[in-house]
Design a protein around this motif. Sequence first.
Motif, PDB file in Angstrom:
ATOM      1  N   LYS A  58      12.081   3.266   3.902  1.00 21.62           N
ATOM      2  CA  LYS A  58      11.439   2.163   4.715  1.00 21.62           C
ATOM      3  C   LYS A  58      12.138   0.902   4.200  1.00 21.62           C
ATOM      4  O   LYS A  58      12.299   0.542   2.896  1.00 21.62           O
ATOM      5  N   PHE A  60      11.366  -3.299   5.167  1.00 19.97           N
ATOM      6  CA  PHE A  60      10.740  -4.534   5.784  1.00 19.97           C
ATOM      7  C   PHE A  60      11.697  -5.802   5.817  1.00 19.97           C
ATOM      8  O   PHE A  60      12.235  -6.012   4.852  1.00 19.97           O
ATOM      9  N   SER A  93       2.040  -6.033  17.730  1.00 17.58           N
ATOM     10  CA  SER A  93       2.269  -4.888  16.937  1.00 17.58           C
ATOM     11  C   SER A  93       2.833  -3.916  17.631  1.00 17.58           C
ATOM     12  O   SER A  93       2.360  -3.203  18.684  1.00 17.58           O
ATOM     13  N   ASN A  95       5.230  -0.233  17.049  1.00 18.99           N
ATOM     14  CA  ASN A  95       5.816   0.586  16.277  1.00 18.99           C
ATOM     15  C   ASN A  95       5.686   0.511  14.793  1.00 18.99           C
ATOM     16  O   ASN A  95       6.764   0.299  14.027  1.00 18.99           O
ATOM     17  N   SER A  96       4.405   0.044  14.304  1.00 17.34           N
ATOM     18  CA  SER A  96       4.462  -0.540  12.974  1.00 17.34           C
ATOM     19  C   SER A  96       4.658   0.479  12.187  1.00 17.34           C
ATOM     20  O   SER A  96       4.927   0.352  10.906  1.00 17.34           O
ATOM     21  N   ASP A  97       4.656   1.926  12.357  1.00 18.05           N
ATOM     22  CA  ASP A  97       5.127   3.085  11.380  1.00 18.05           C
ATOM     23  C   ASP A  97       6.568   3.371  11.278  1.00 18.05           C
ATOM     24  O   ASP A  97       7.001   4.337  10.597  1.00 18.05           O
ATOM     25  N   VAL A 101      10.911  -2.376   9.888  1.00 18.18           N
ATOM     26  CA  VAL A 101       9.757  -3.051  10.646  1.00 18.18           C
ATOM     27  C   VAL A 101      10.175  -4.391  10.177  1.00 18.18           C
ATOM     28  O   VAL A 101      10.209  -4.799   9.049  1.00 18.18           O
ATOM     29  N   MET A 111      -0.646  -7.300   3.819  1.00 19.51           N
ATOM     30  CA  MET A 111      -0.480  -5.922   3.492  1.00 19.51           C
ATOM     31  C   MET A 111      -0.602  -5.499   1.880  1.00 19.51           C
ATOM     32  O   MET A 111      -1.178  -4.591   1.630  1.00 19.51           O
ATOM     33  N   SER A 116      -1.967  -1.739   1.893  1.00 18.58           N
ATOM     34  CA  SER A 116      -1.679  -0.907   3.184  1.00 18.58           C
ATOM     35  C   SER A 116      -1.107   0.558   3.072  1.00 18.58           C
ATOM     36  O   SER A 116       0.014   0.632   2.045  1.00 18.58           O
ATOM     37  N   THR A 118       0.809   1.671   4.994  1.00 19.68           N
ATOM     38  CA  THR A 118       2.392   1.416   5.575  1.00 19.68           C
ATOM     39  C   THR A 118       3.197   1.189   4.401  1.00 19.68           C
ATOM     40  O   THR A 118       4.625   1.209   4.532  1.00 19.68           O
ATOM     41  N   ARG A 120       3.789   2.831   1.672  1.00 23.08           N
ATOM     42  CA  ARG A 120       4.437   3.946   1.082  1.00 23.08           C
ATOM     43  C   ARG A 120       6.014   4.101   1.797  1.00 23.08           C
ATOM     44  O   ARG A 120       6.224   4.304   2.725  1.00 23.08           O
TER      45      ARG A 120
END
Length: 904
Positions: A58, A60, A93, A95-97, A101, A111, A116, A118, A120
Amino acid sequence: MELEAFAAQLNFSLDPFQAQACRALEAGHGVLVCAPTGAGKTVVGEFAVHLALAASRKCFYTTPIKALSNQKYADLVDRYGKASVGLLTGDSSINSDAPVVVMTTEVLRNMLYANSPTLRGLSHVVMDEVHFLADRFRGAVWEEVILHLSEDVRLVSLSATVSNAEEFGSWMETVRGDTAVIVDEVRPIPLWQHIMVGRRMFDLFDTKAQARDPAARLVVDRSLVRHLKQHEELARAESWEPRGRGGRGGRTNYRPPSRPDVIARLDDDGLLPAITFIFSRAGCDAAVAQCLRSRLRLTTEEQAAEIAEIVERHTGELPKSDLAVLGYWEWREGVERGIAGHHAGMLPAFRHAVEELFVKGLVRAVFATETLALGINMPARTVVLERLVKYNGETHAELTPGEYTQLTGRAGRRGIDVEGHAVVLWQPGIEATEVAGLASTRTFPLRSSFRPSYNMSINLIDQMGAKESRSLLERSFAQYQADRSVVGLVRTIERNEAALVPLAEKLGGVDGEYFEYARLRERVRARERELERQGRTDRRKDAVASLVALRRGDVIAIPVGKRAGMAVVLEPDTDPTDPRPLILTVDKWAGRVSAADFPSPAKALGTMRLPKFVDHHTARSRRDLAAALRSTQIAVPGRRGKRKSPASSDPELATLQRSMRSHPCHTAADRDQLDRVGERYNKLARETETLRQKVAATTNSLARTFDRIVHLLGERGYIEAAELGGPDVGPHGITEDGQRLSRIYSESDLLVAECLRHGVWKGLGPAELAAVVSTMVYESRQDGETGDRGPTGAVRHALGETMGLWSALRADEVRHKLPLTREPDFGFATAVYKWASAEPLVDALVAAGNRGQALSAGDFVRWCRQVIDLLDQVYSTAPDREVRAAASKAVTTIRRGVVAVDAA
């Protein structure tokens, strides 16, 4: 290599600094990239996205403002598709997964505190505009994120050019591990500097000399200097011209070109699109109105039709009944003619439409406040500065070189323009050398604004306990900068201490009689200095009081200085701290005097009649008044006797002086020689002690503030009191009230928590709760805006209880020497109450206005959304079910009409 795969997708070649940063990132390093606006820093952030996706991890992407988040979200969706990209802001908010992001920095901070799920799988975080950590209101959030992110997360920090990038990078390496610092100071588009005098445009620098030798020192263009000198001489002659028949006299007749004329001149020279920075919202609106009153039109019929389609897309959902009060028709006429304003007071739907139209080249002249320079993608061919002074929230101050660079950095569109242009509009008082200094200086140091707050402290304690929290604060950039400043002080202290040793030996050692005598002489001098300061303070206090008491027409005597003699007061000044009355002397000088001109108090010796209007700018008026002053025959008193010194009657000083005279060393044969040694020793010792105090105040300053917060929170029951006496306060030392405080992110976080804990907001309806909650977030733009005390009895009662809790909290903060929680502001309470009660927009805007002026629609929407944000927090944290229900309902009733449209 992933860099080769990424570069192959681009339609341009990477610049050296971009390639260097991307290679460091691919090698597993964190990176700090500092480069000018428009240089293409975000390419490095996009490569971090590419690396995360390639590794099935991921990324951010954080930005300082929602508008930038929306813009970046759209860019990444275009490249990677909606399924791969999400958006998280206070209002949205989506598609926060998703693996990528985009979010505001505050969302990521929250977070991290909430651990959170999220987070991970997170491998990269991009912090766009990381220099925002210098922002005194929101800057702490950036440092919190940098300090809290897991060590295995690679951080990509993108910053404007700062002069202390190495210092910032060194700190990043200390707290984040291996960090590559890449600095690029070359603008991708050359920037030419100009001054417009009337309708004539001059180069600021000698461009021919630059062309011959690009490395040569910048020199102000001689033709510009000659032209400005002629203007100044003309202005000076006119300002002293006596007023005769038909003559104005006294003022220069220089008129700067009108805004339409400036834009037309830029258009003739092919310098549009242009952004004109005006440091006032009202000034931006007035500039657009001025252009609309002229014949200026910058668009074709085909472009106007395209503009109308884009406008409809942004504003089609606005209630038709509100269009008139929103100024929709005037705004639409402007954008269809290619002219618009841009500032925070505009309705978001209008502002976002202007941004899109400007990027598409359909709006070609924008009048904006400096908020446009914060990173929104709106580059222009030309940037115009009307003034070099702006209001900074406290006073009108000259632009700094950093601010000038940031504003003019908008000029020059990469891939479109071969060069950018910065134009300063000349007016009397502007020196070409002053503009040249701003344009040629690149000093823009990054200074941390990080300070522990109640919410931050409780979250730190909850996660890691007080001991580790204190250690984390000591690793902040703020403390890092403070400690670096201490290094030089400590070295000076060490040198001074070494120099004191031989001086003490010359005095016979610290136990000798001469040393004792030298210290006694120092005590005498210290007391004399203290009494002298006290005397100066008393004299200034008396002088200030005497100036405040003066009235128009009072005749006074100026006791000393080149203005000494008789004078008359033209305009009194009752400022209790620094009164500066306007006076006219018998020598025909008019100006303001201060307490510094009066070693003895000013006294009215008499009065004289003055005309109703006095034009002290004209020579004739000054001459006539001076003659009238002389004819009053009021006598100037002779020089008064010297004011008695406080030292002459001070018993402590007298005692010290007797002790000194009776000391055995006072009559010693070698006293004069040893006195000189003693004076050197005492002076050096004084300097060293001052340095020690500076070091003590700086070292561990954040940890001391944190300790004071911990004690206050312990007293108030947010931390288990039993834990305060122990060596640490662990996660289990946080009470239920403390857990509630940890989820309140507001400038008035502890006051909100206190109101919820004490139940002072219970029993309020949704609109009433919105009114009370607004006092926690709203800040009046002008002094004197306090609003009424509430639209209903229940609101007034709740506000009274809230003010009581605020007063008690403030007293505790004073006792603990902590920053003070700001006073609740009632200025928006009635407006949001009306809006939440489904009353018309115009009524809400008028209710929120001040001095007969309705609040702007943009400000109204912004404050409503901040109230919604805090109501959401109240809903999730309030212990009372009724308060939570009222908060939820209030959010629904406020989020309607203009507040719900284009929520970005």
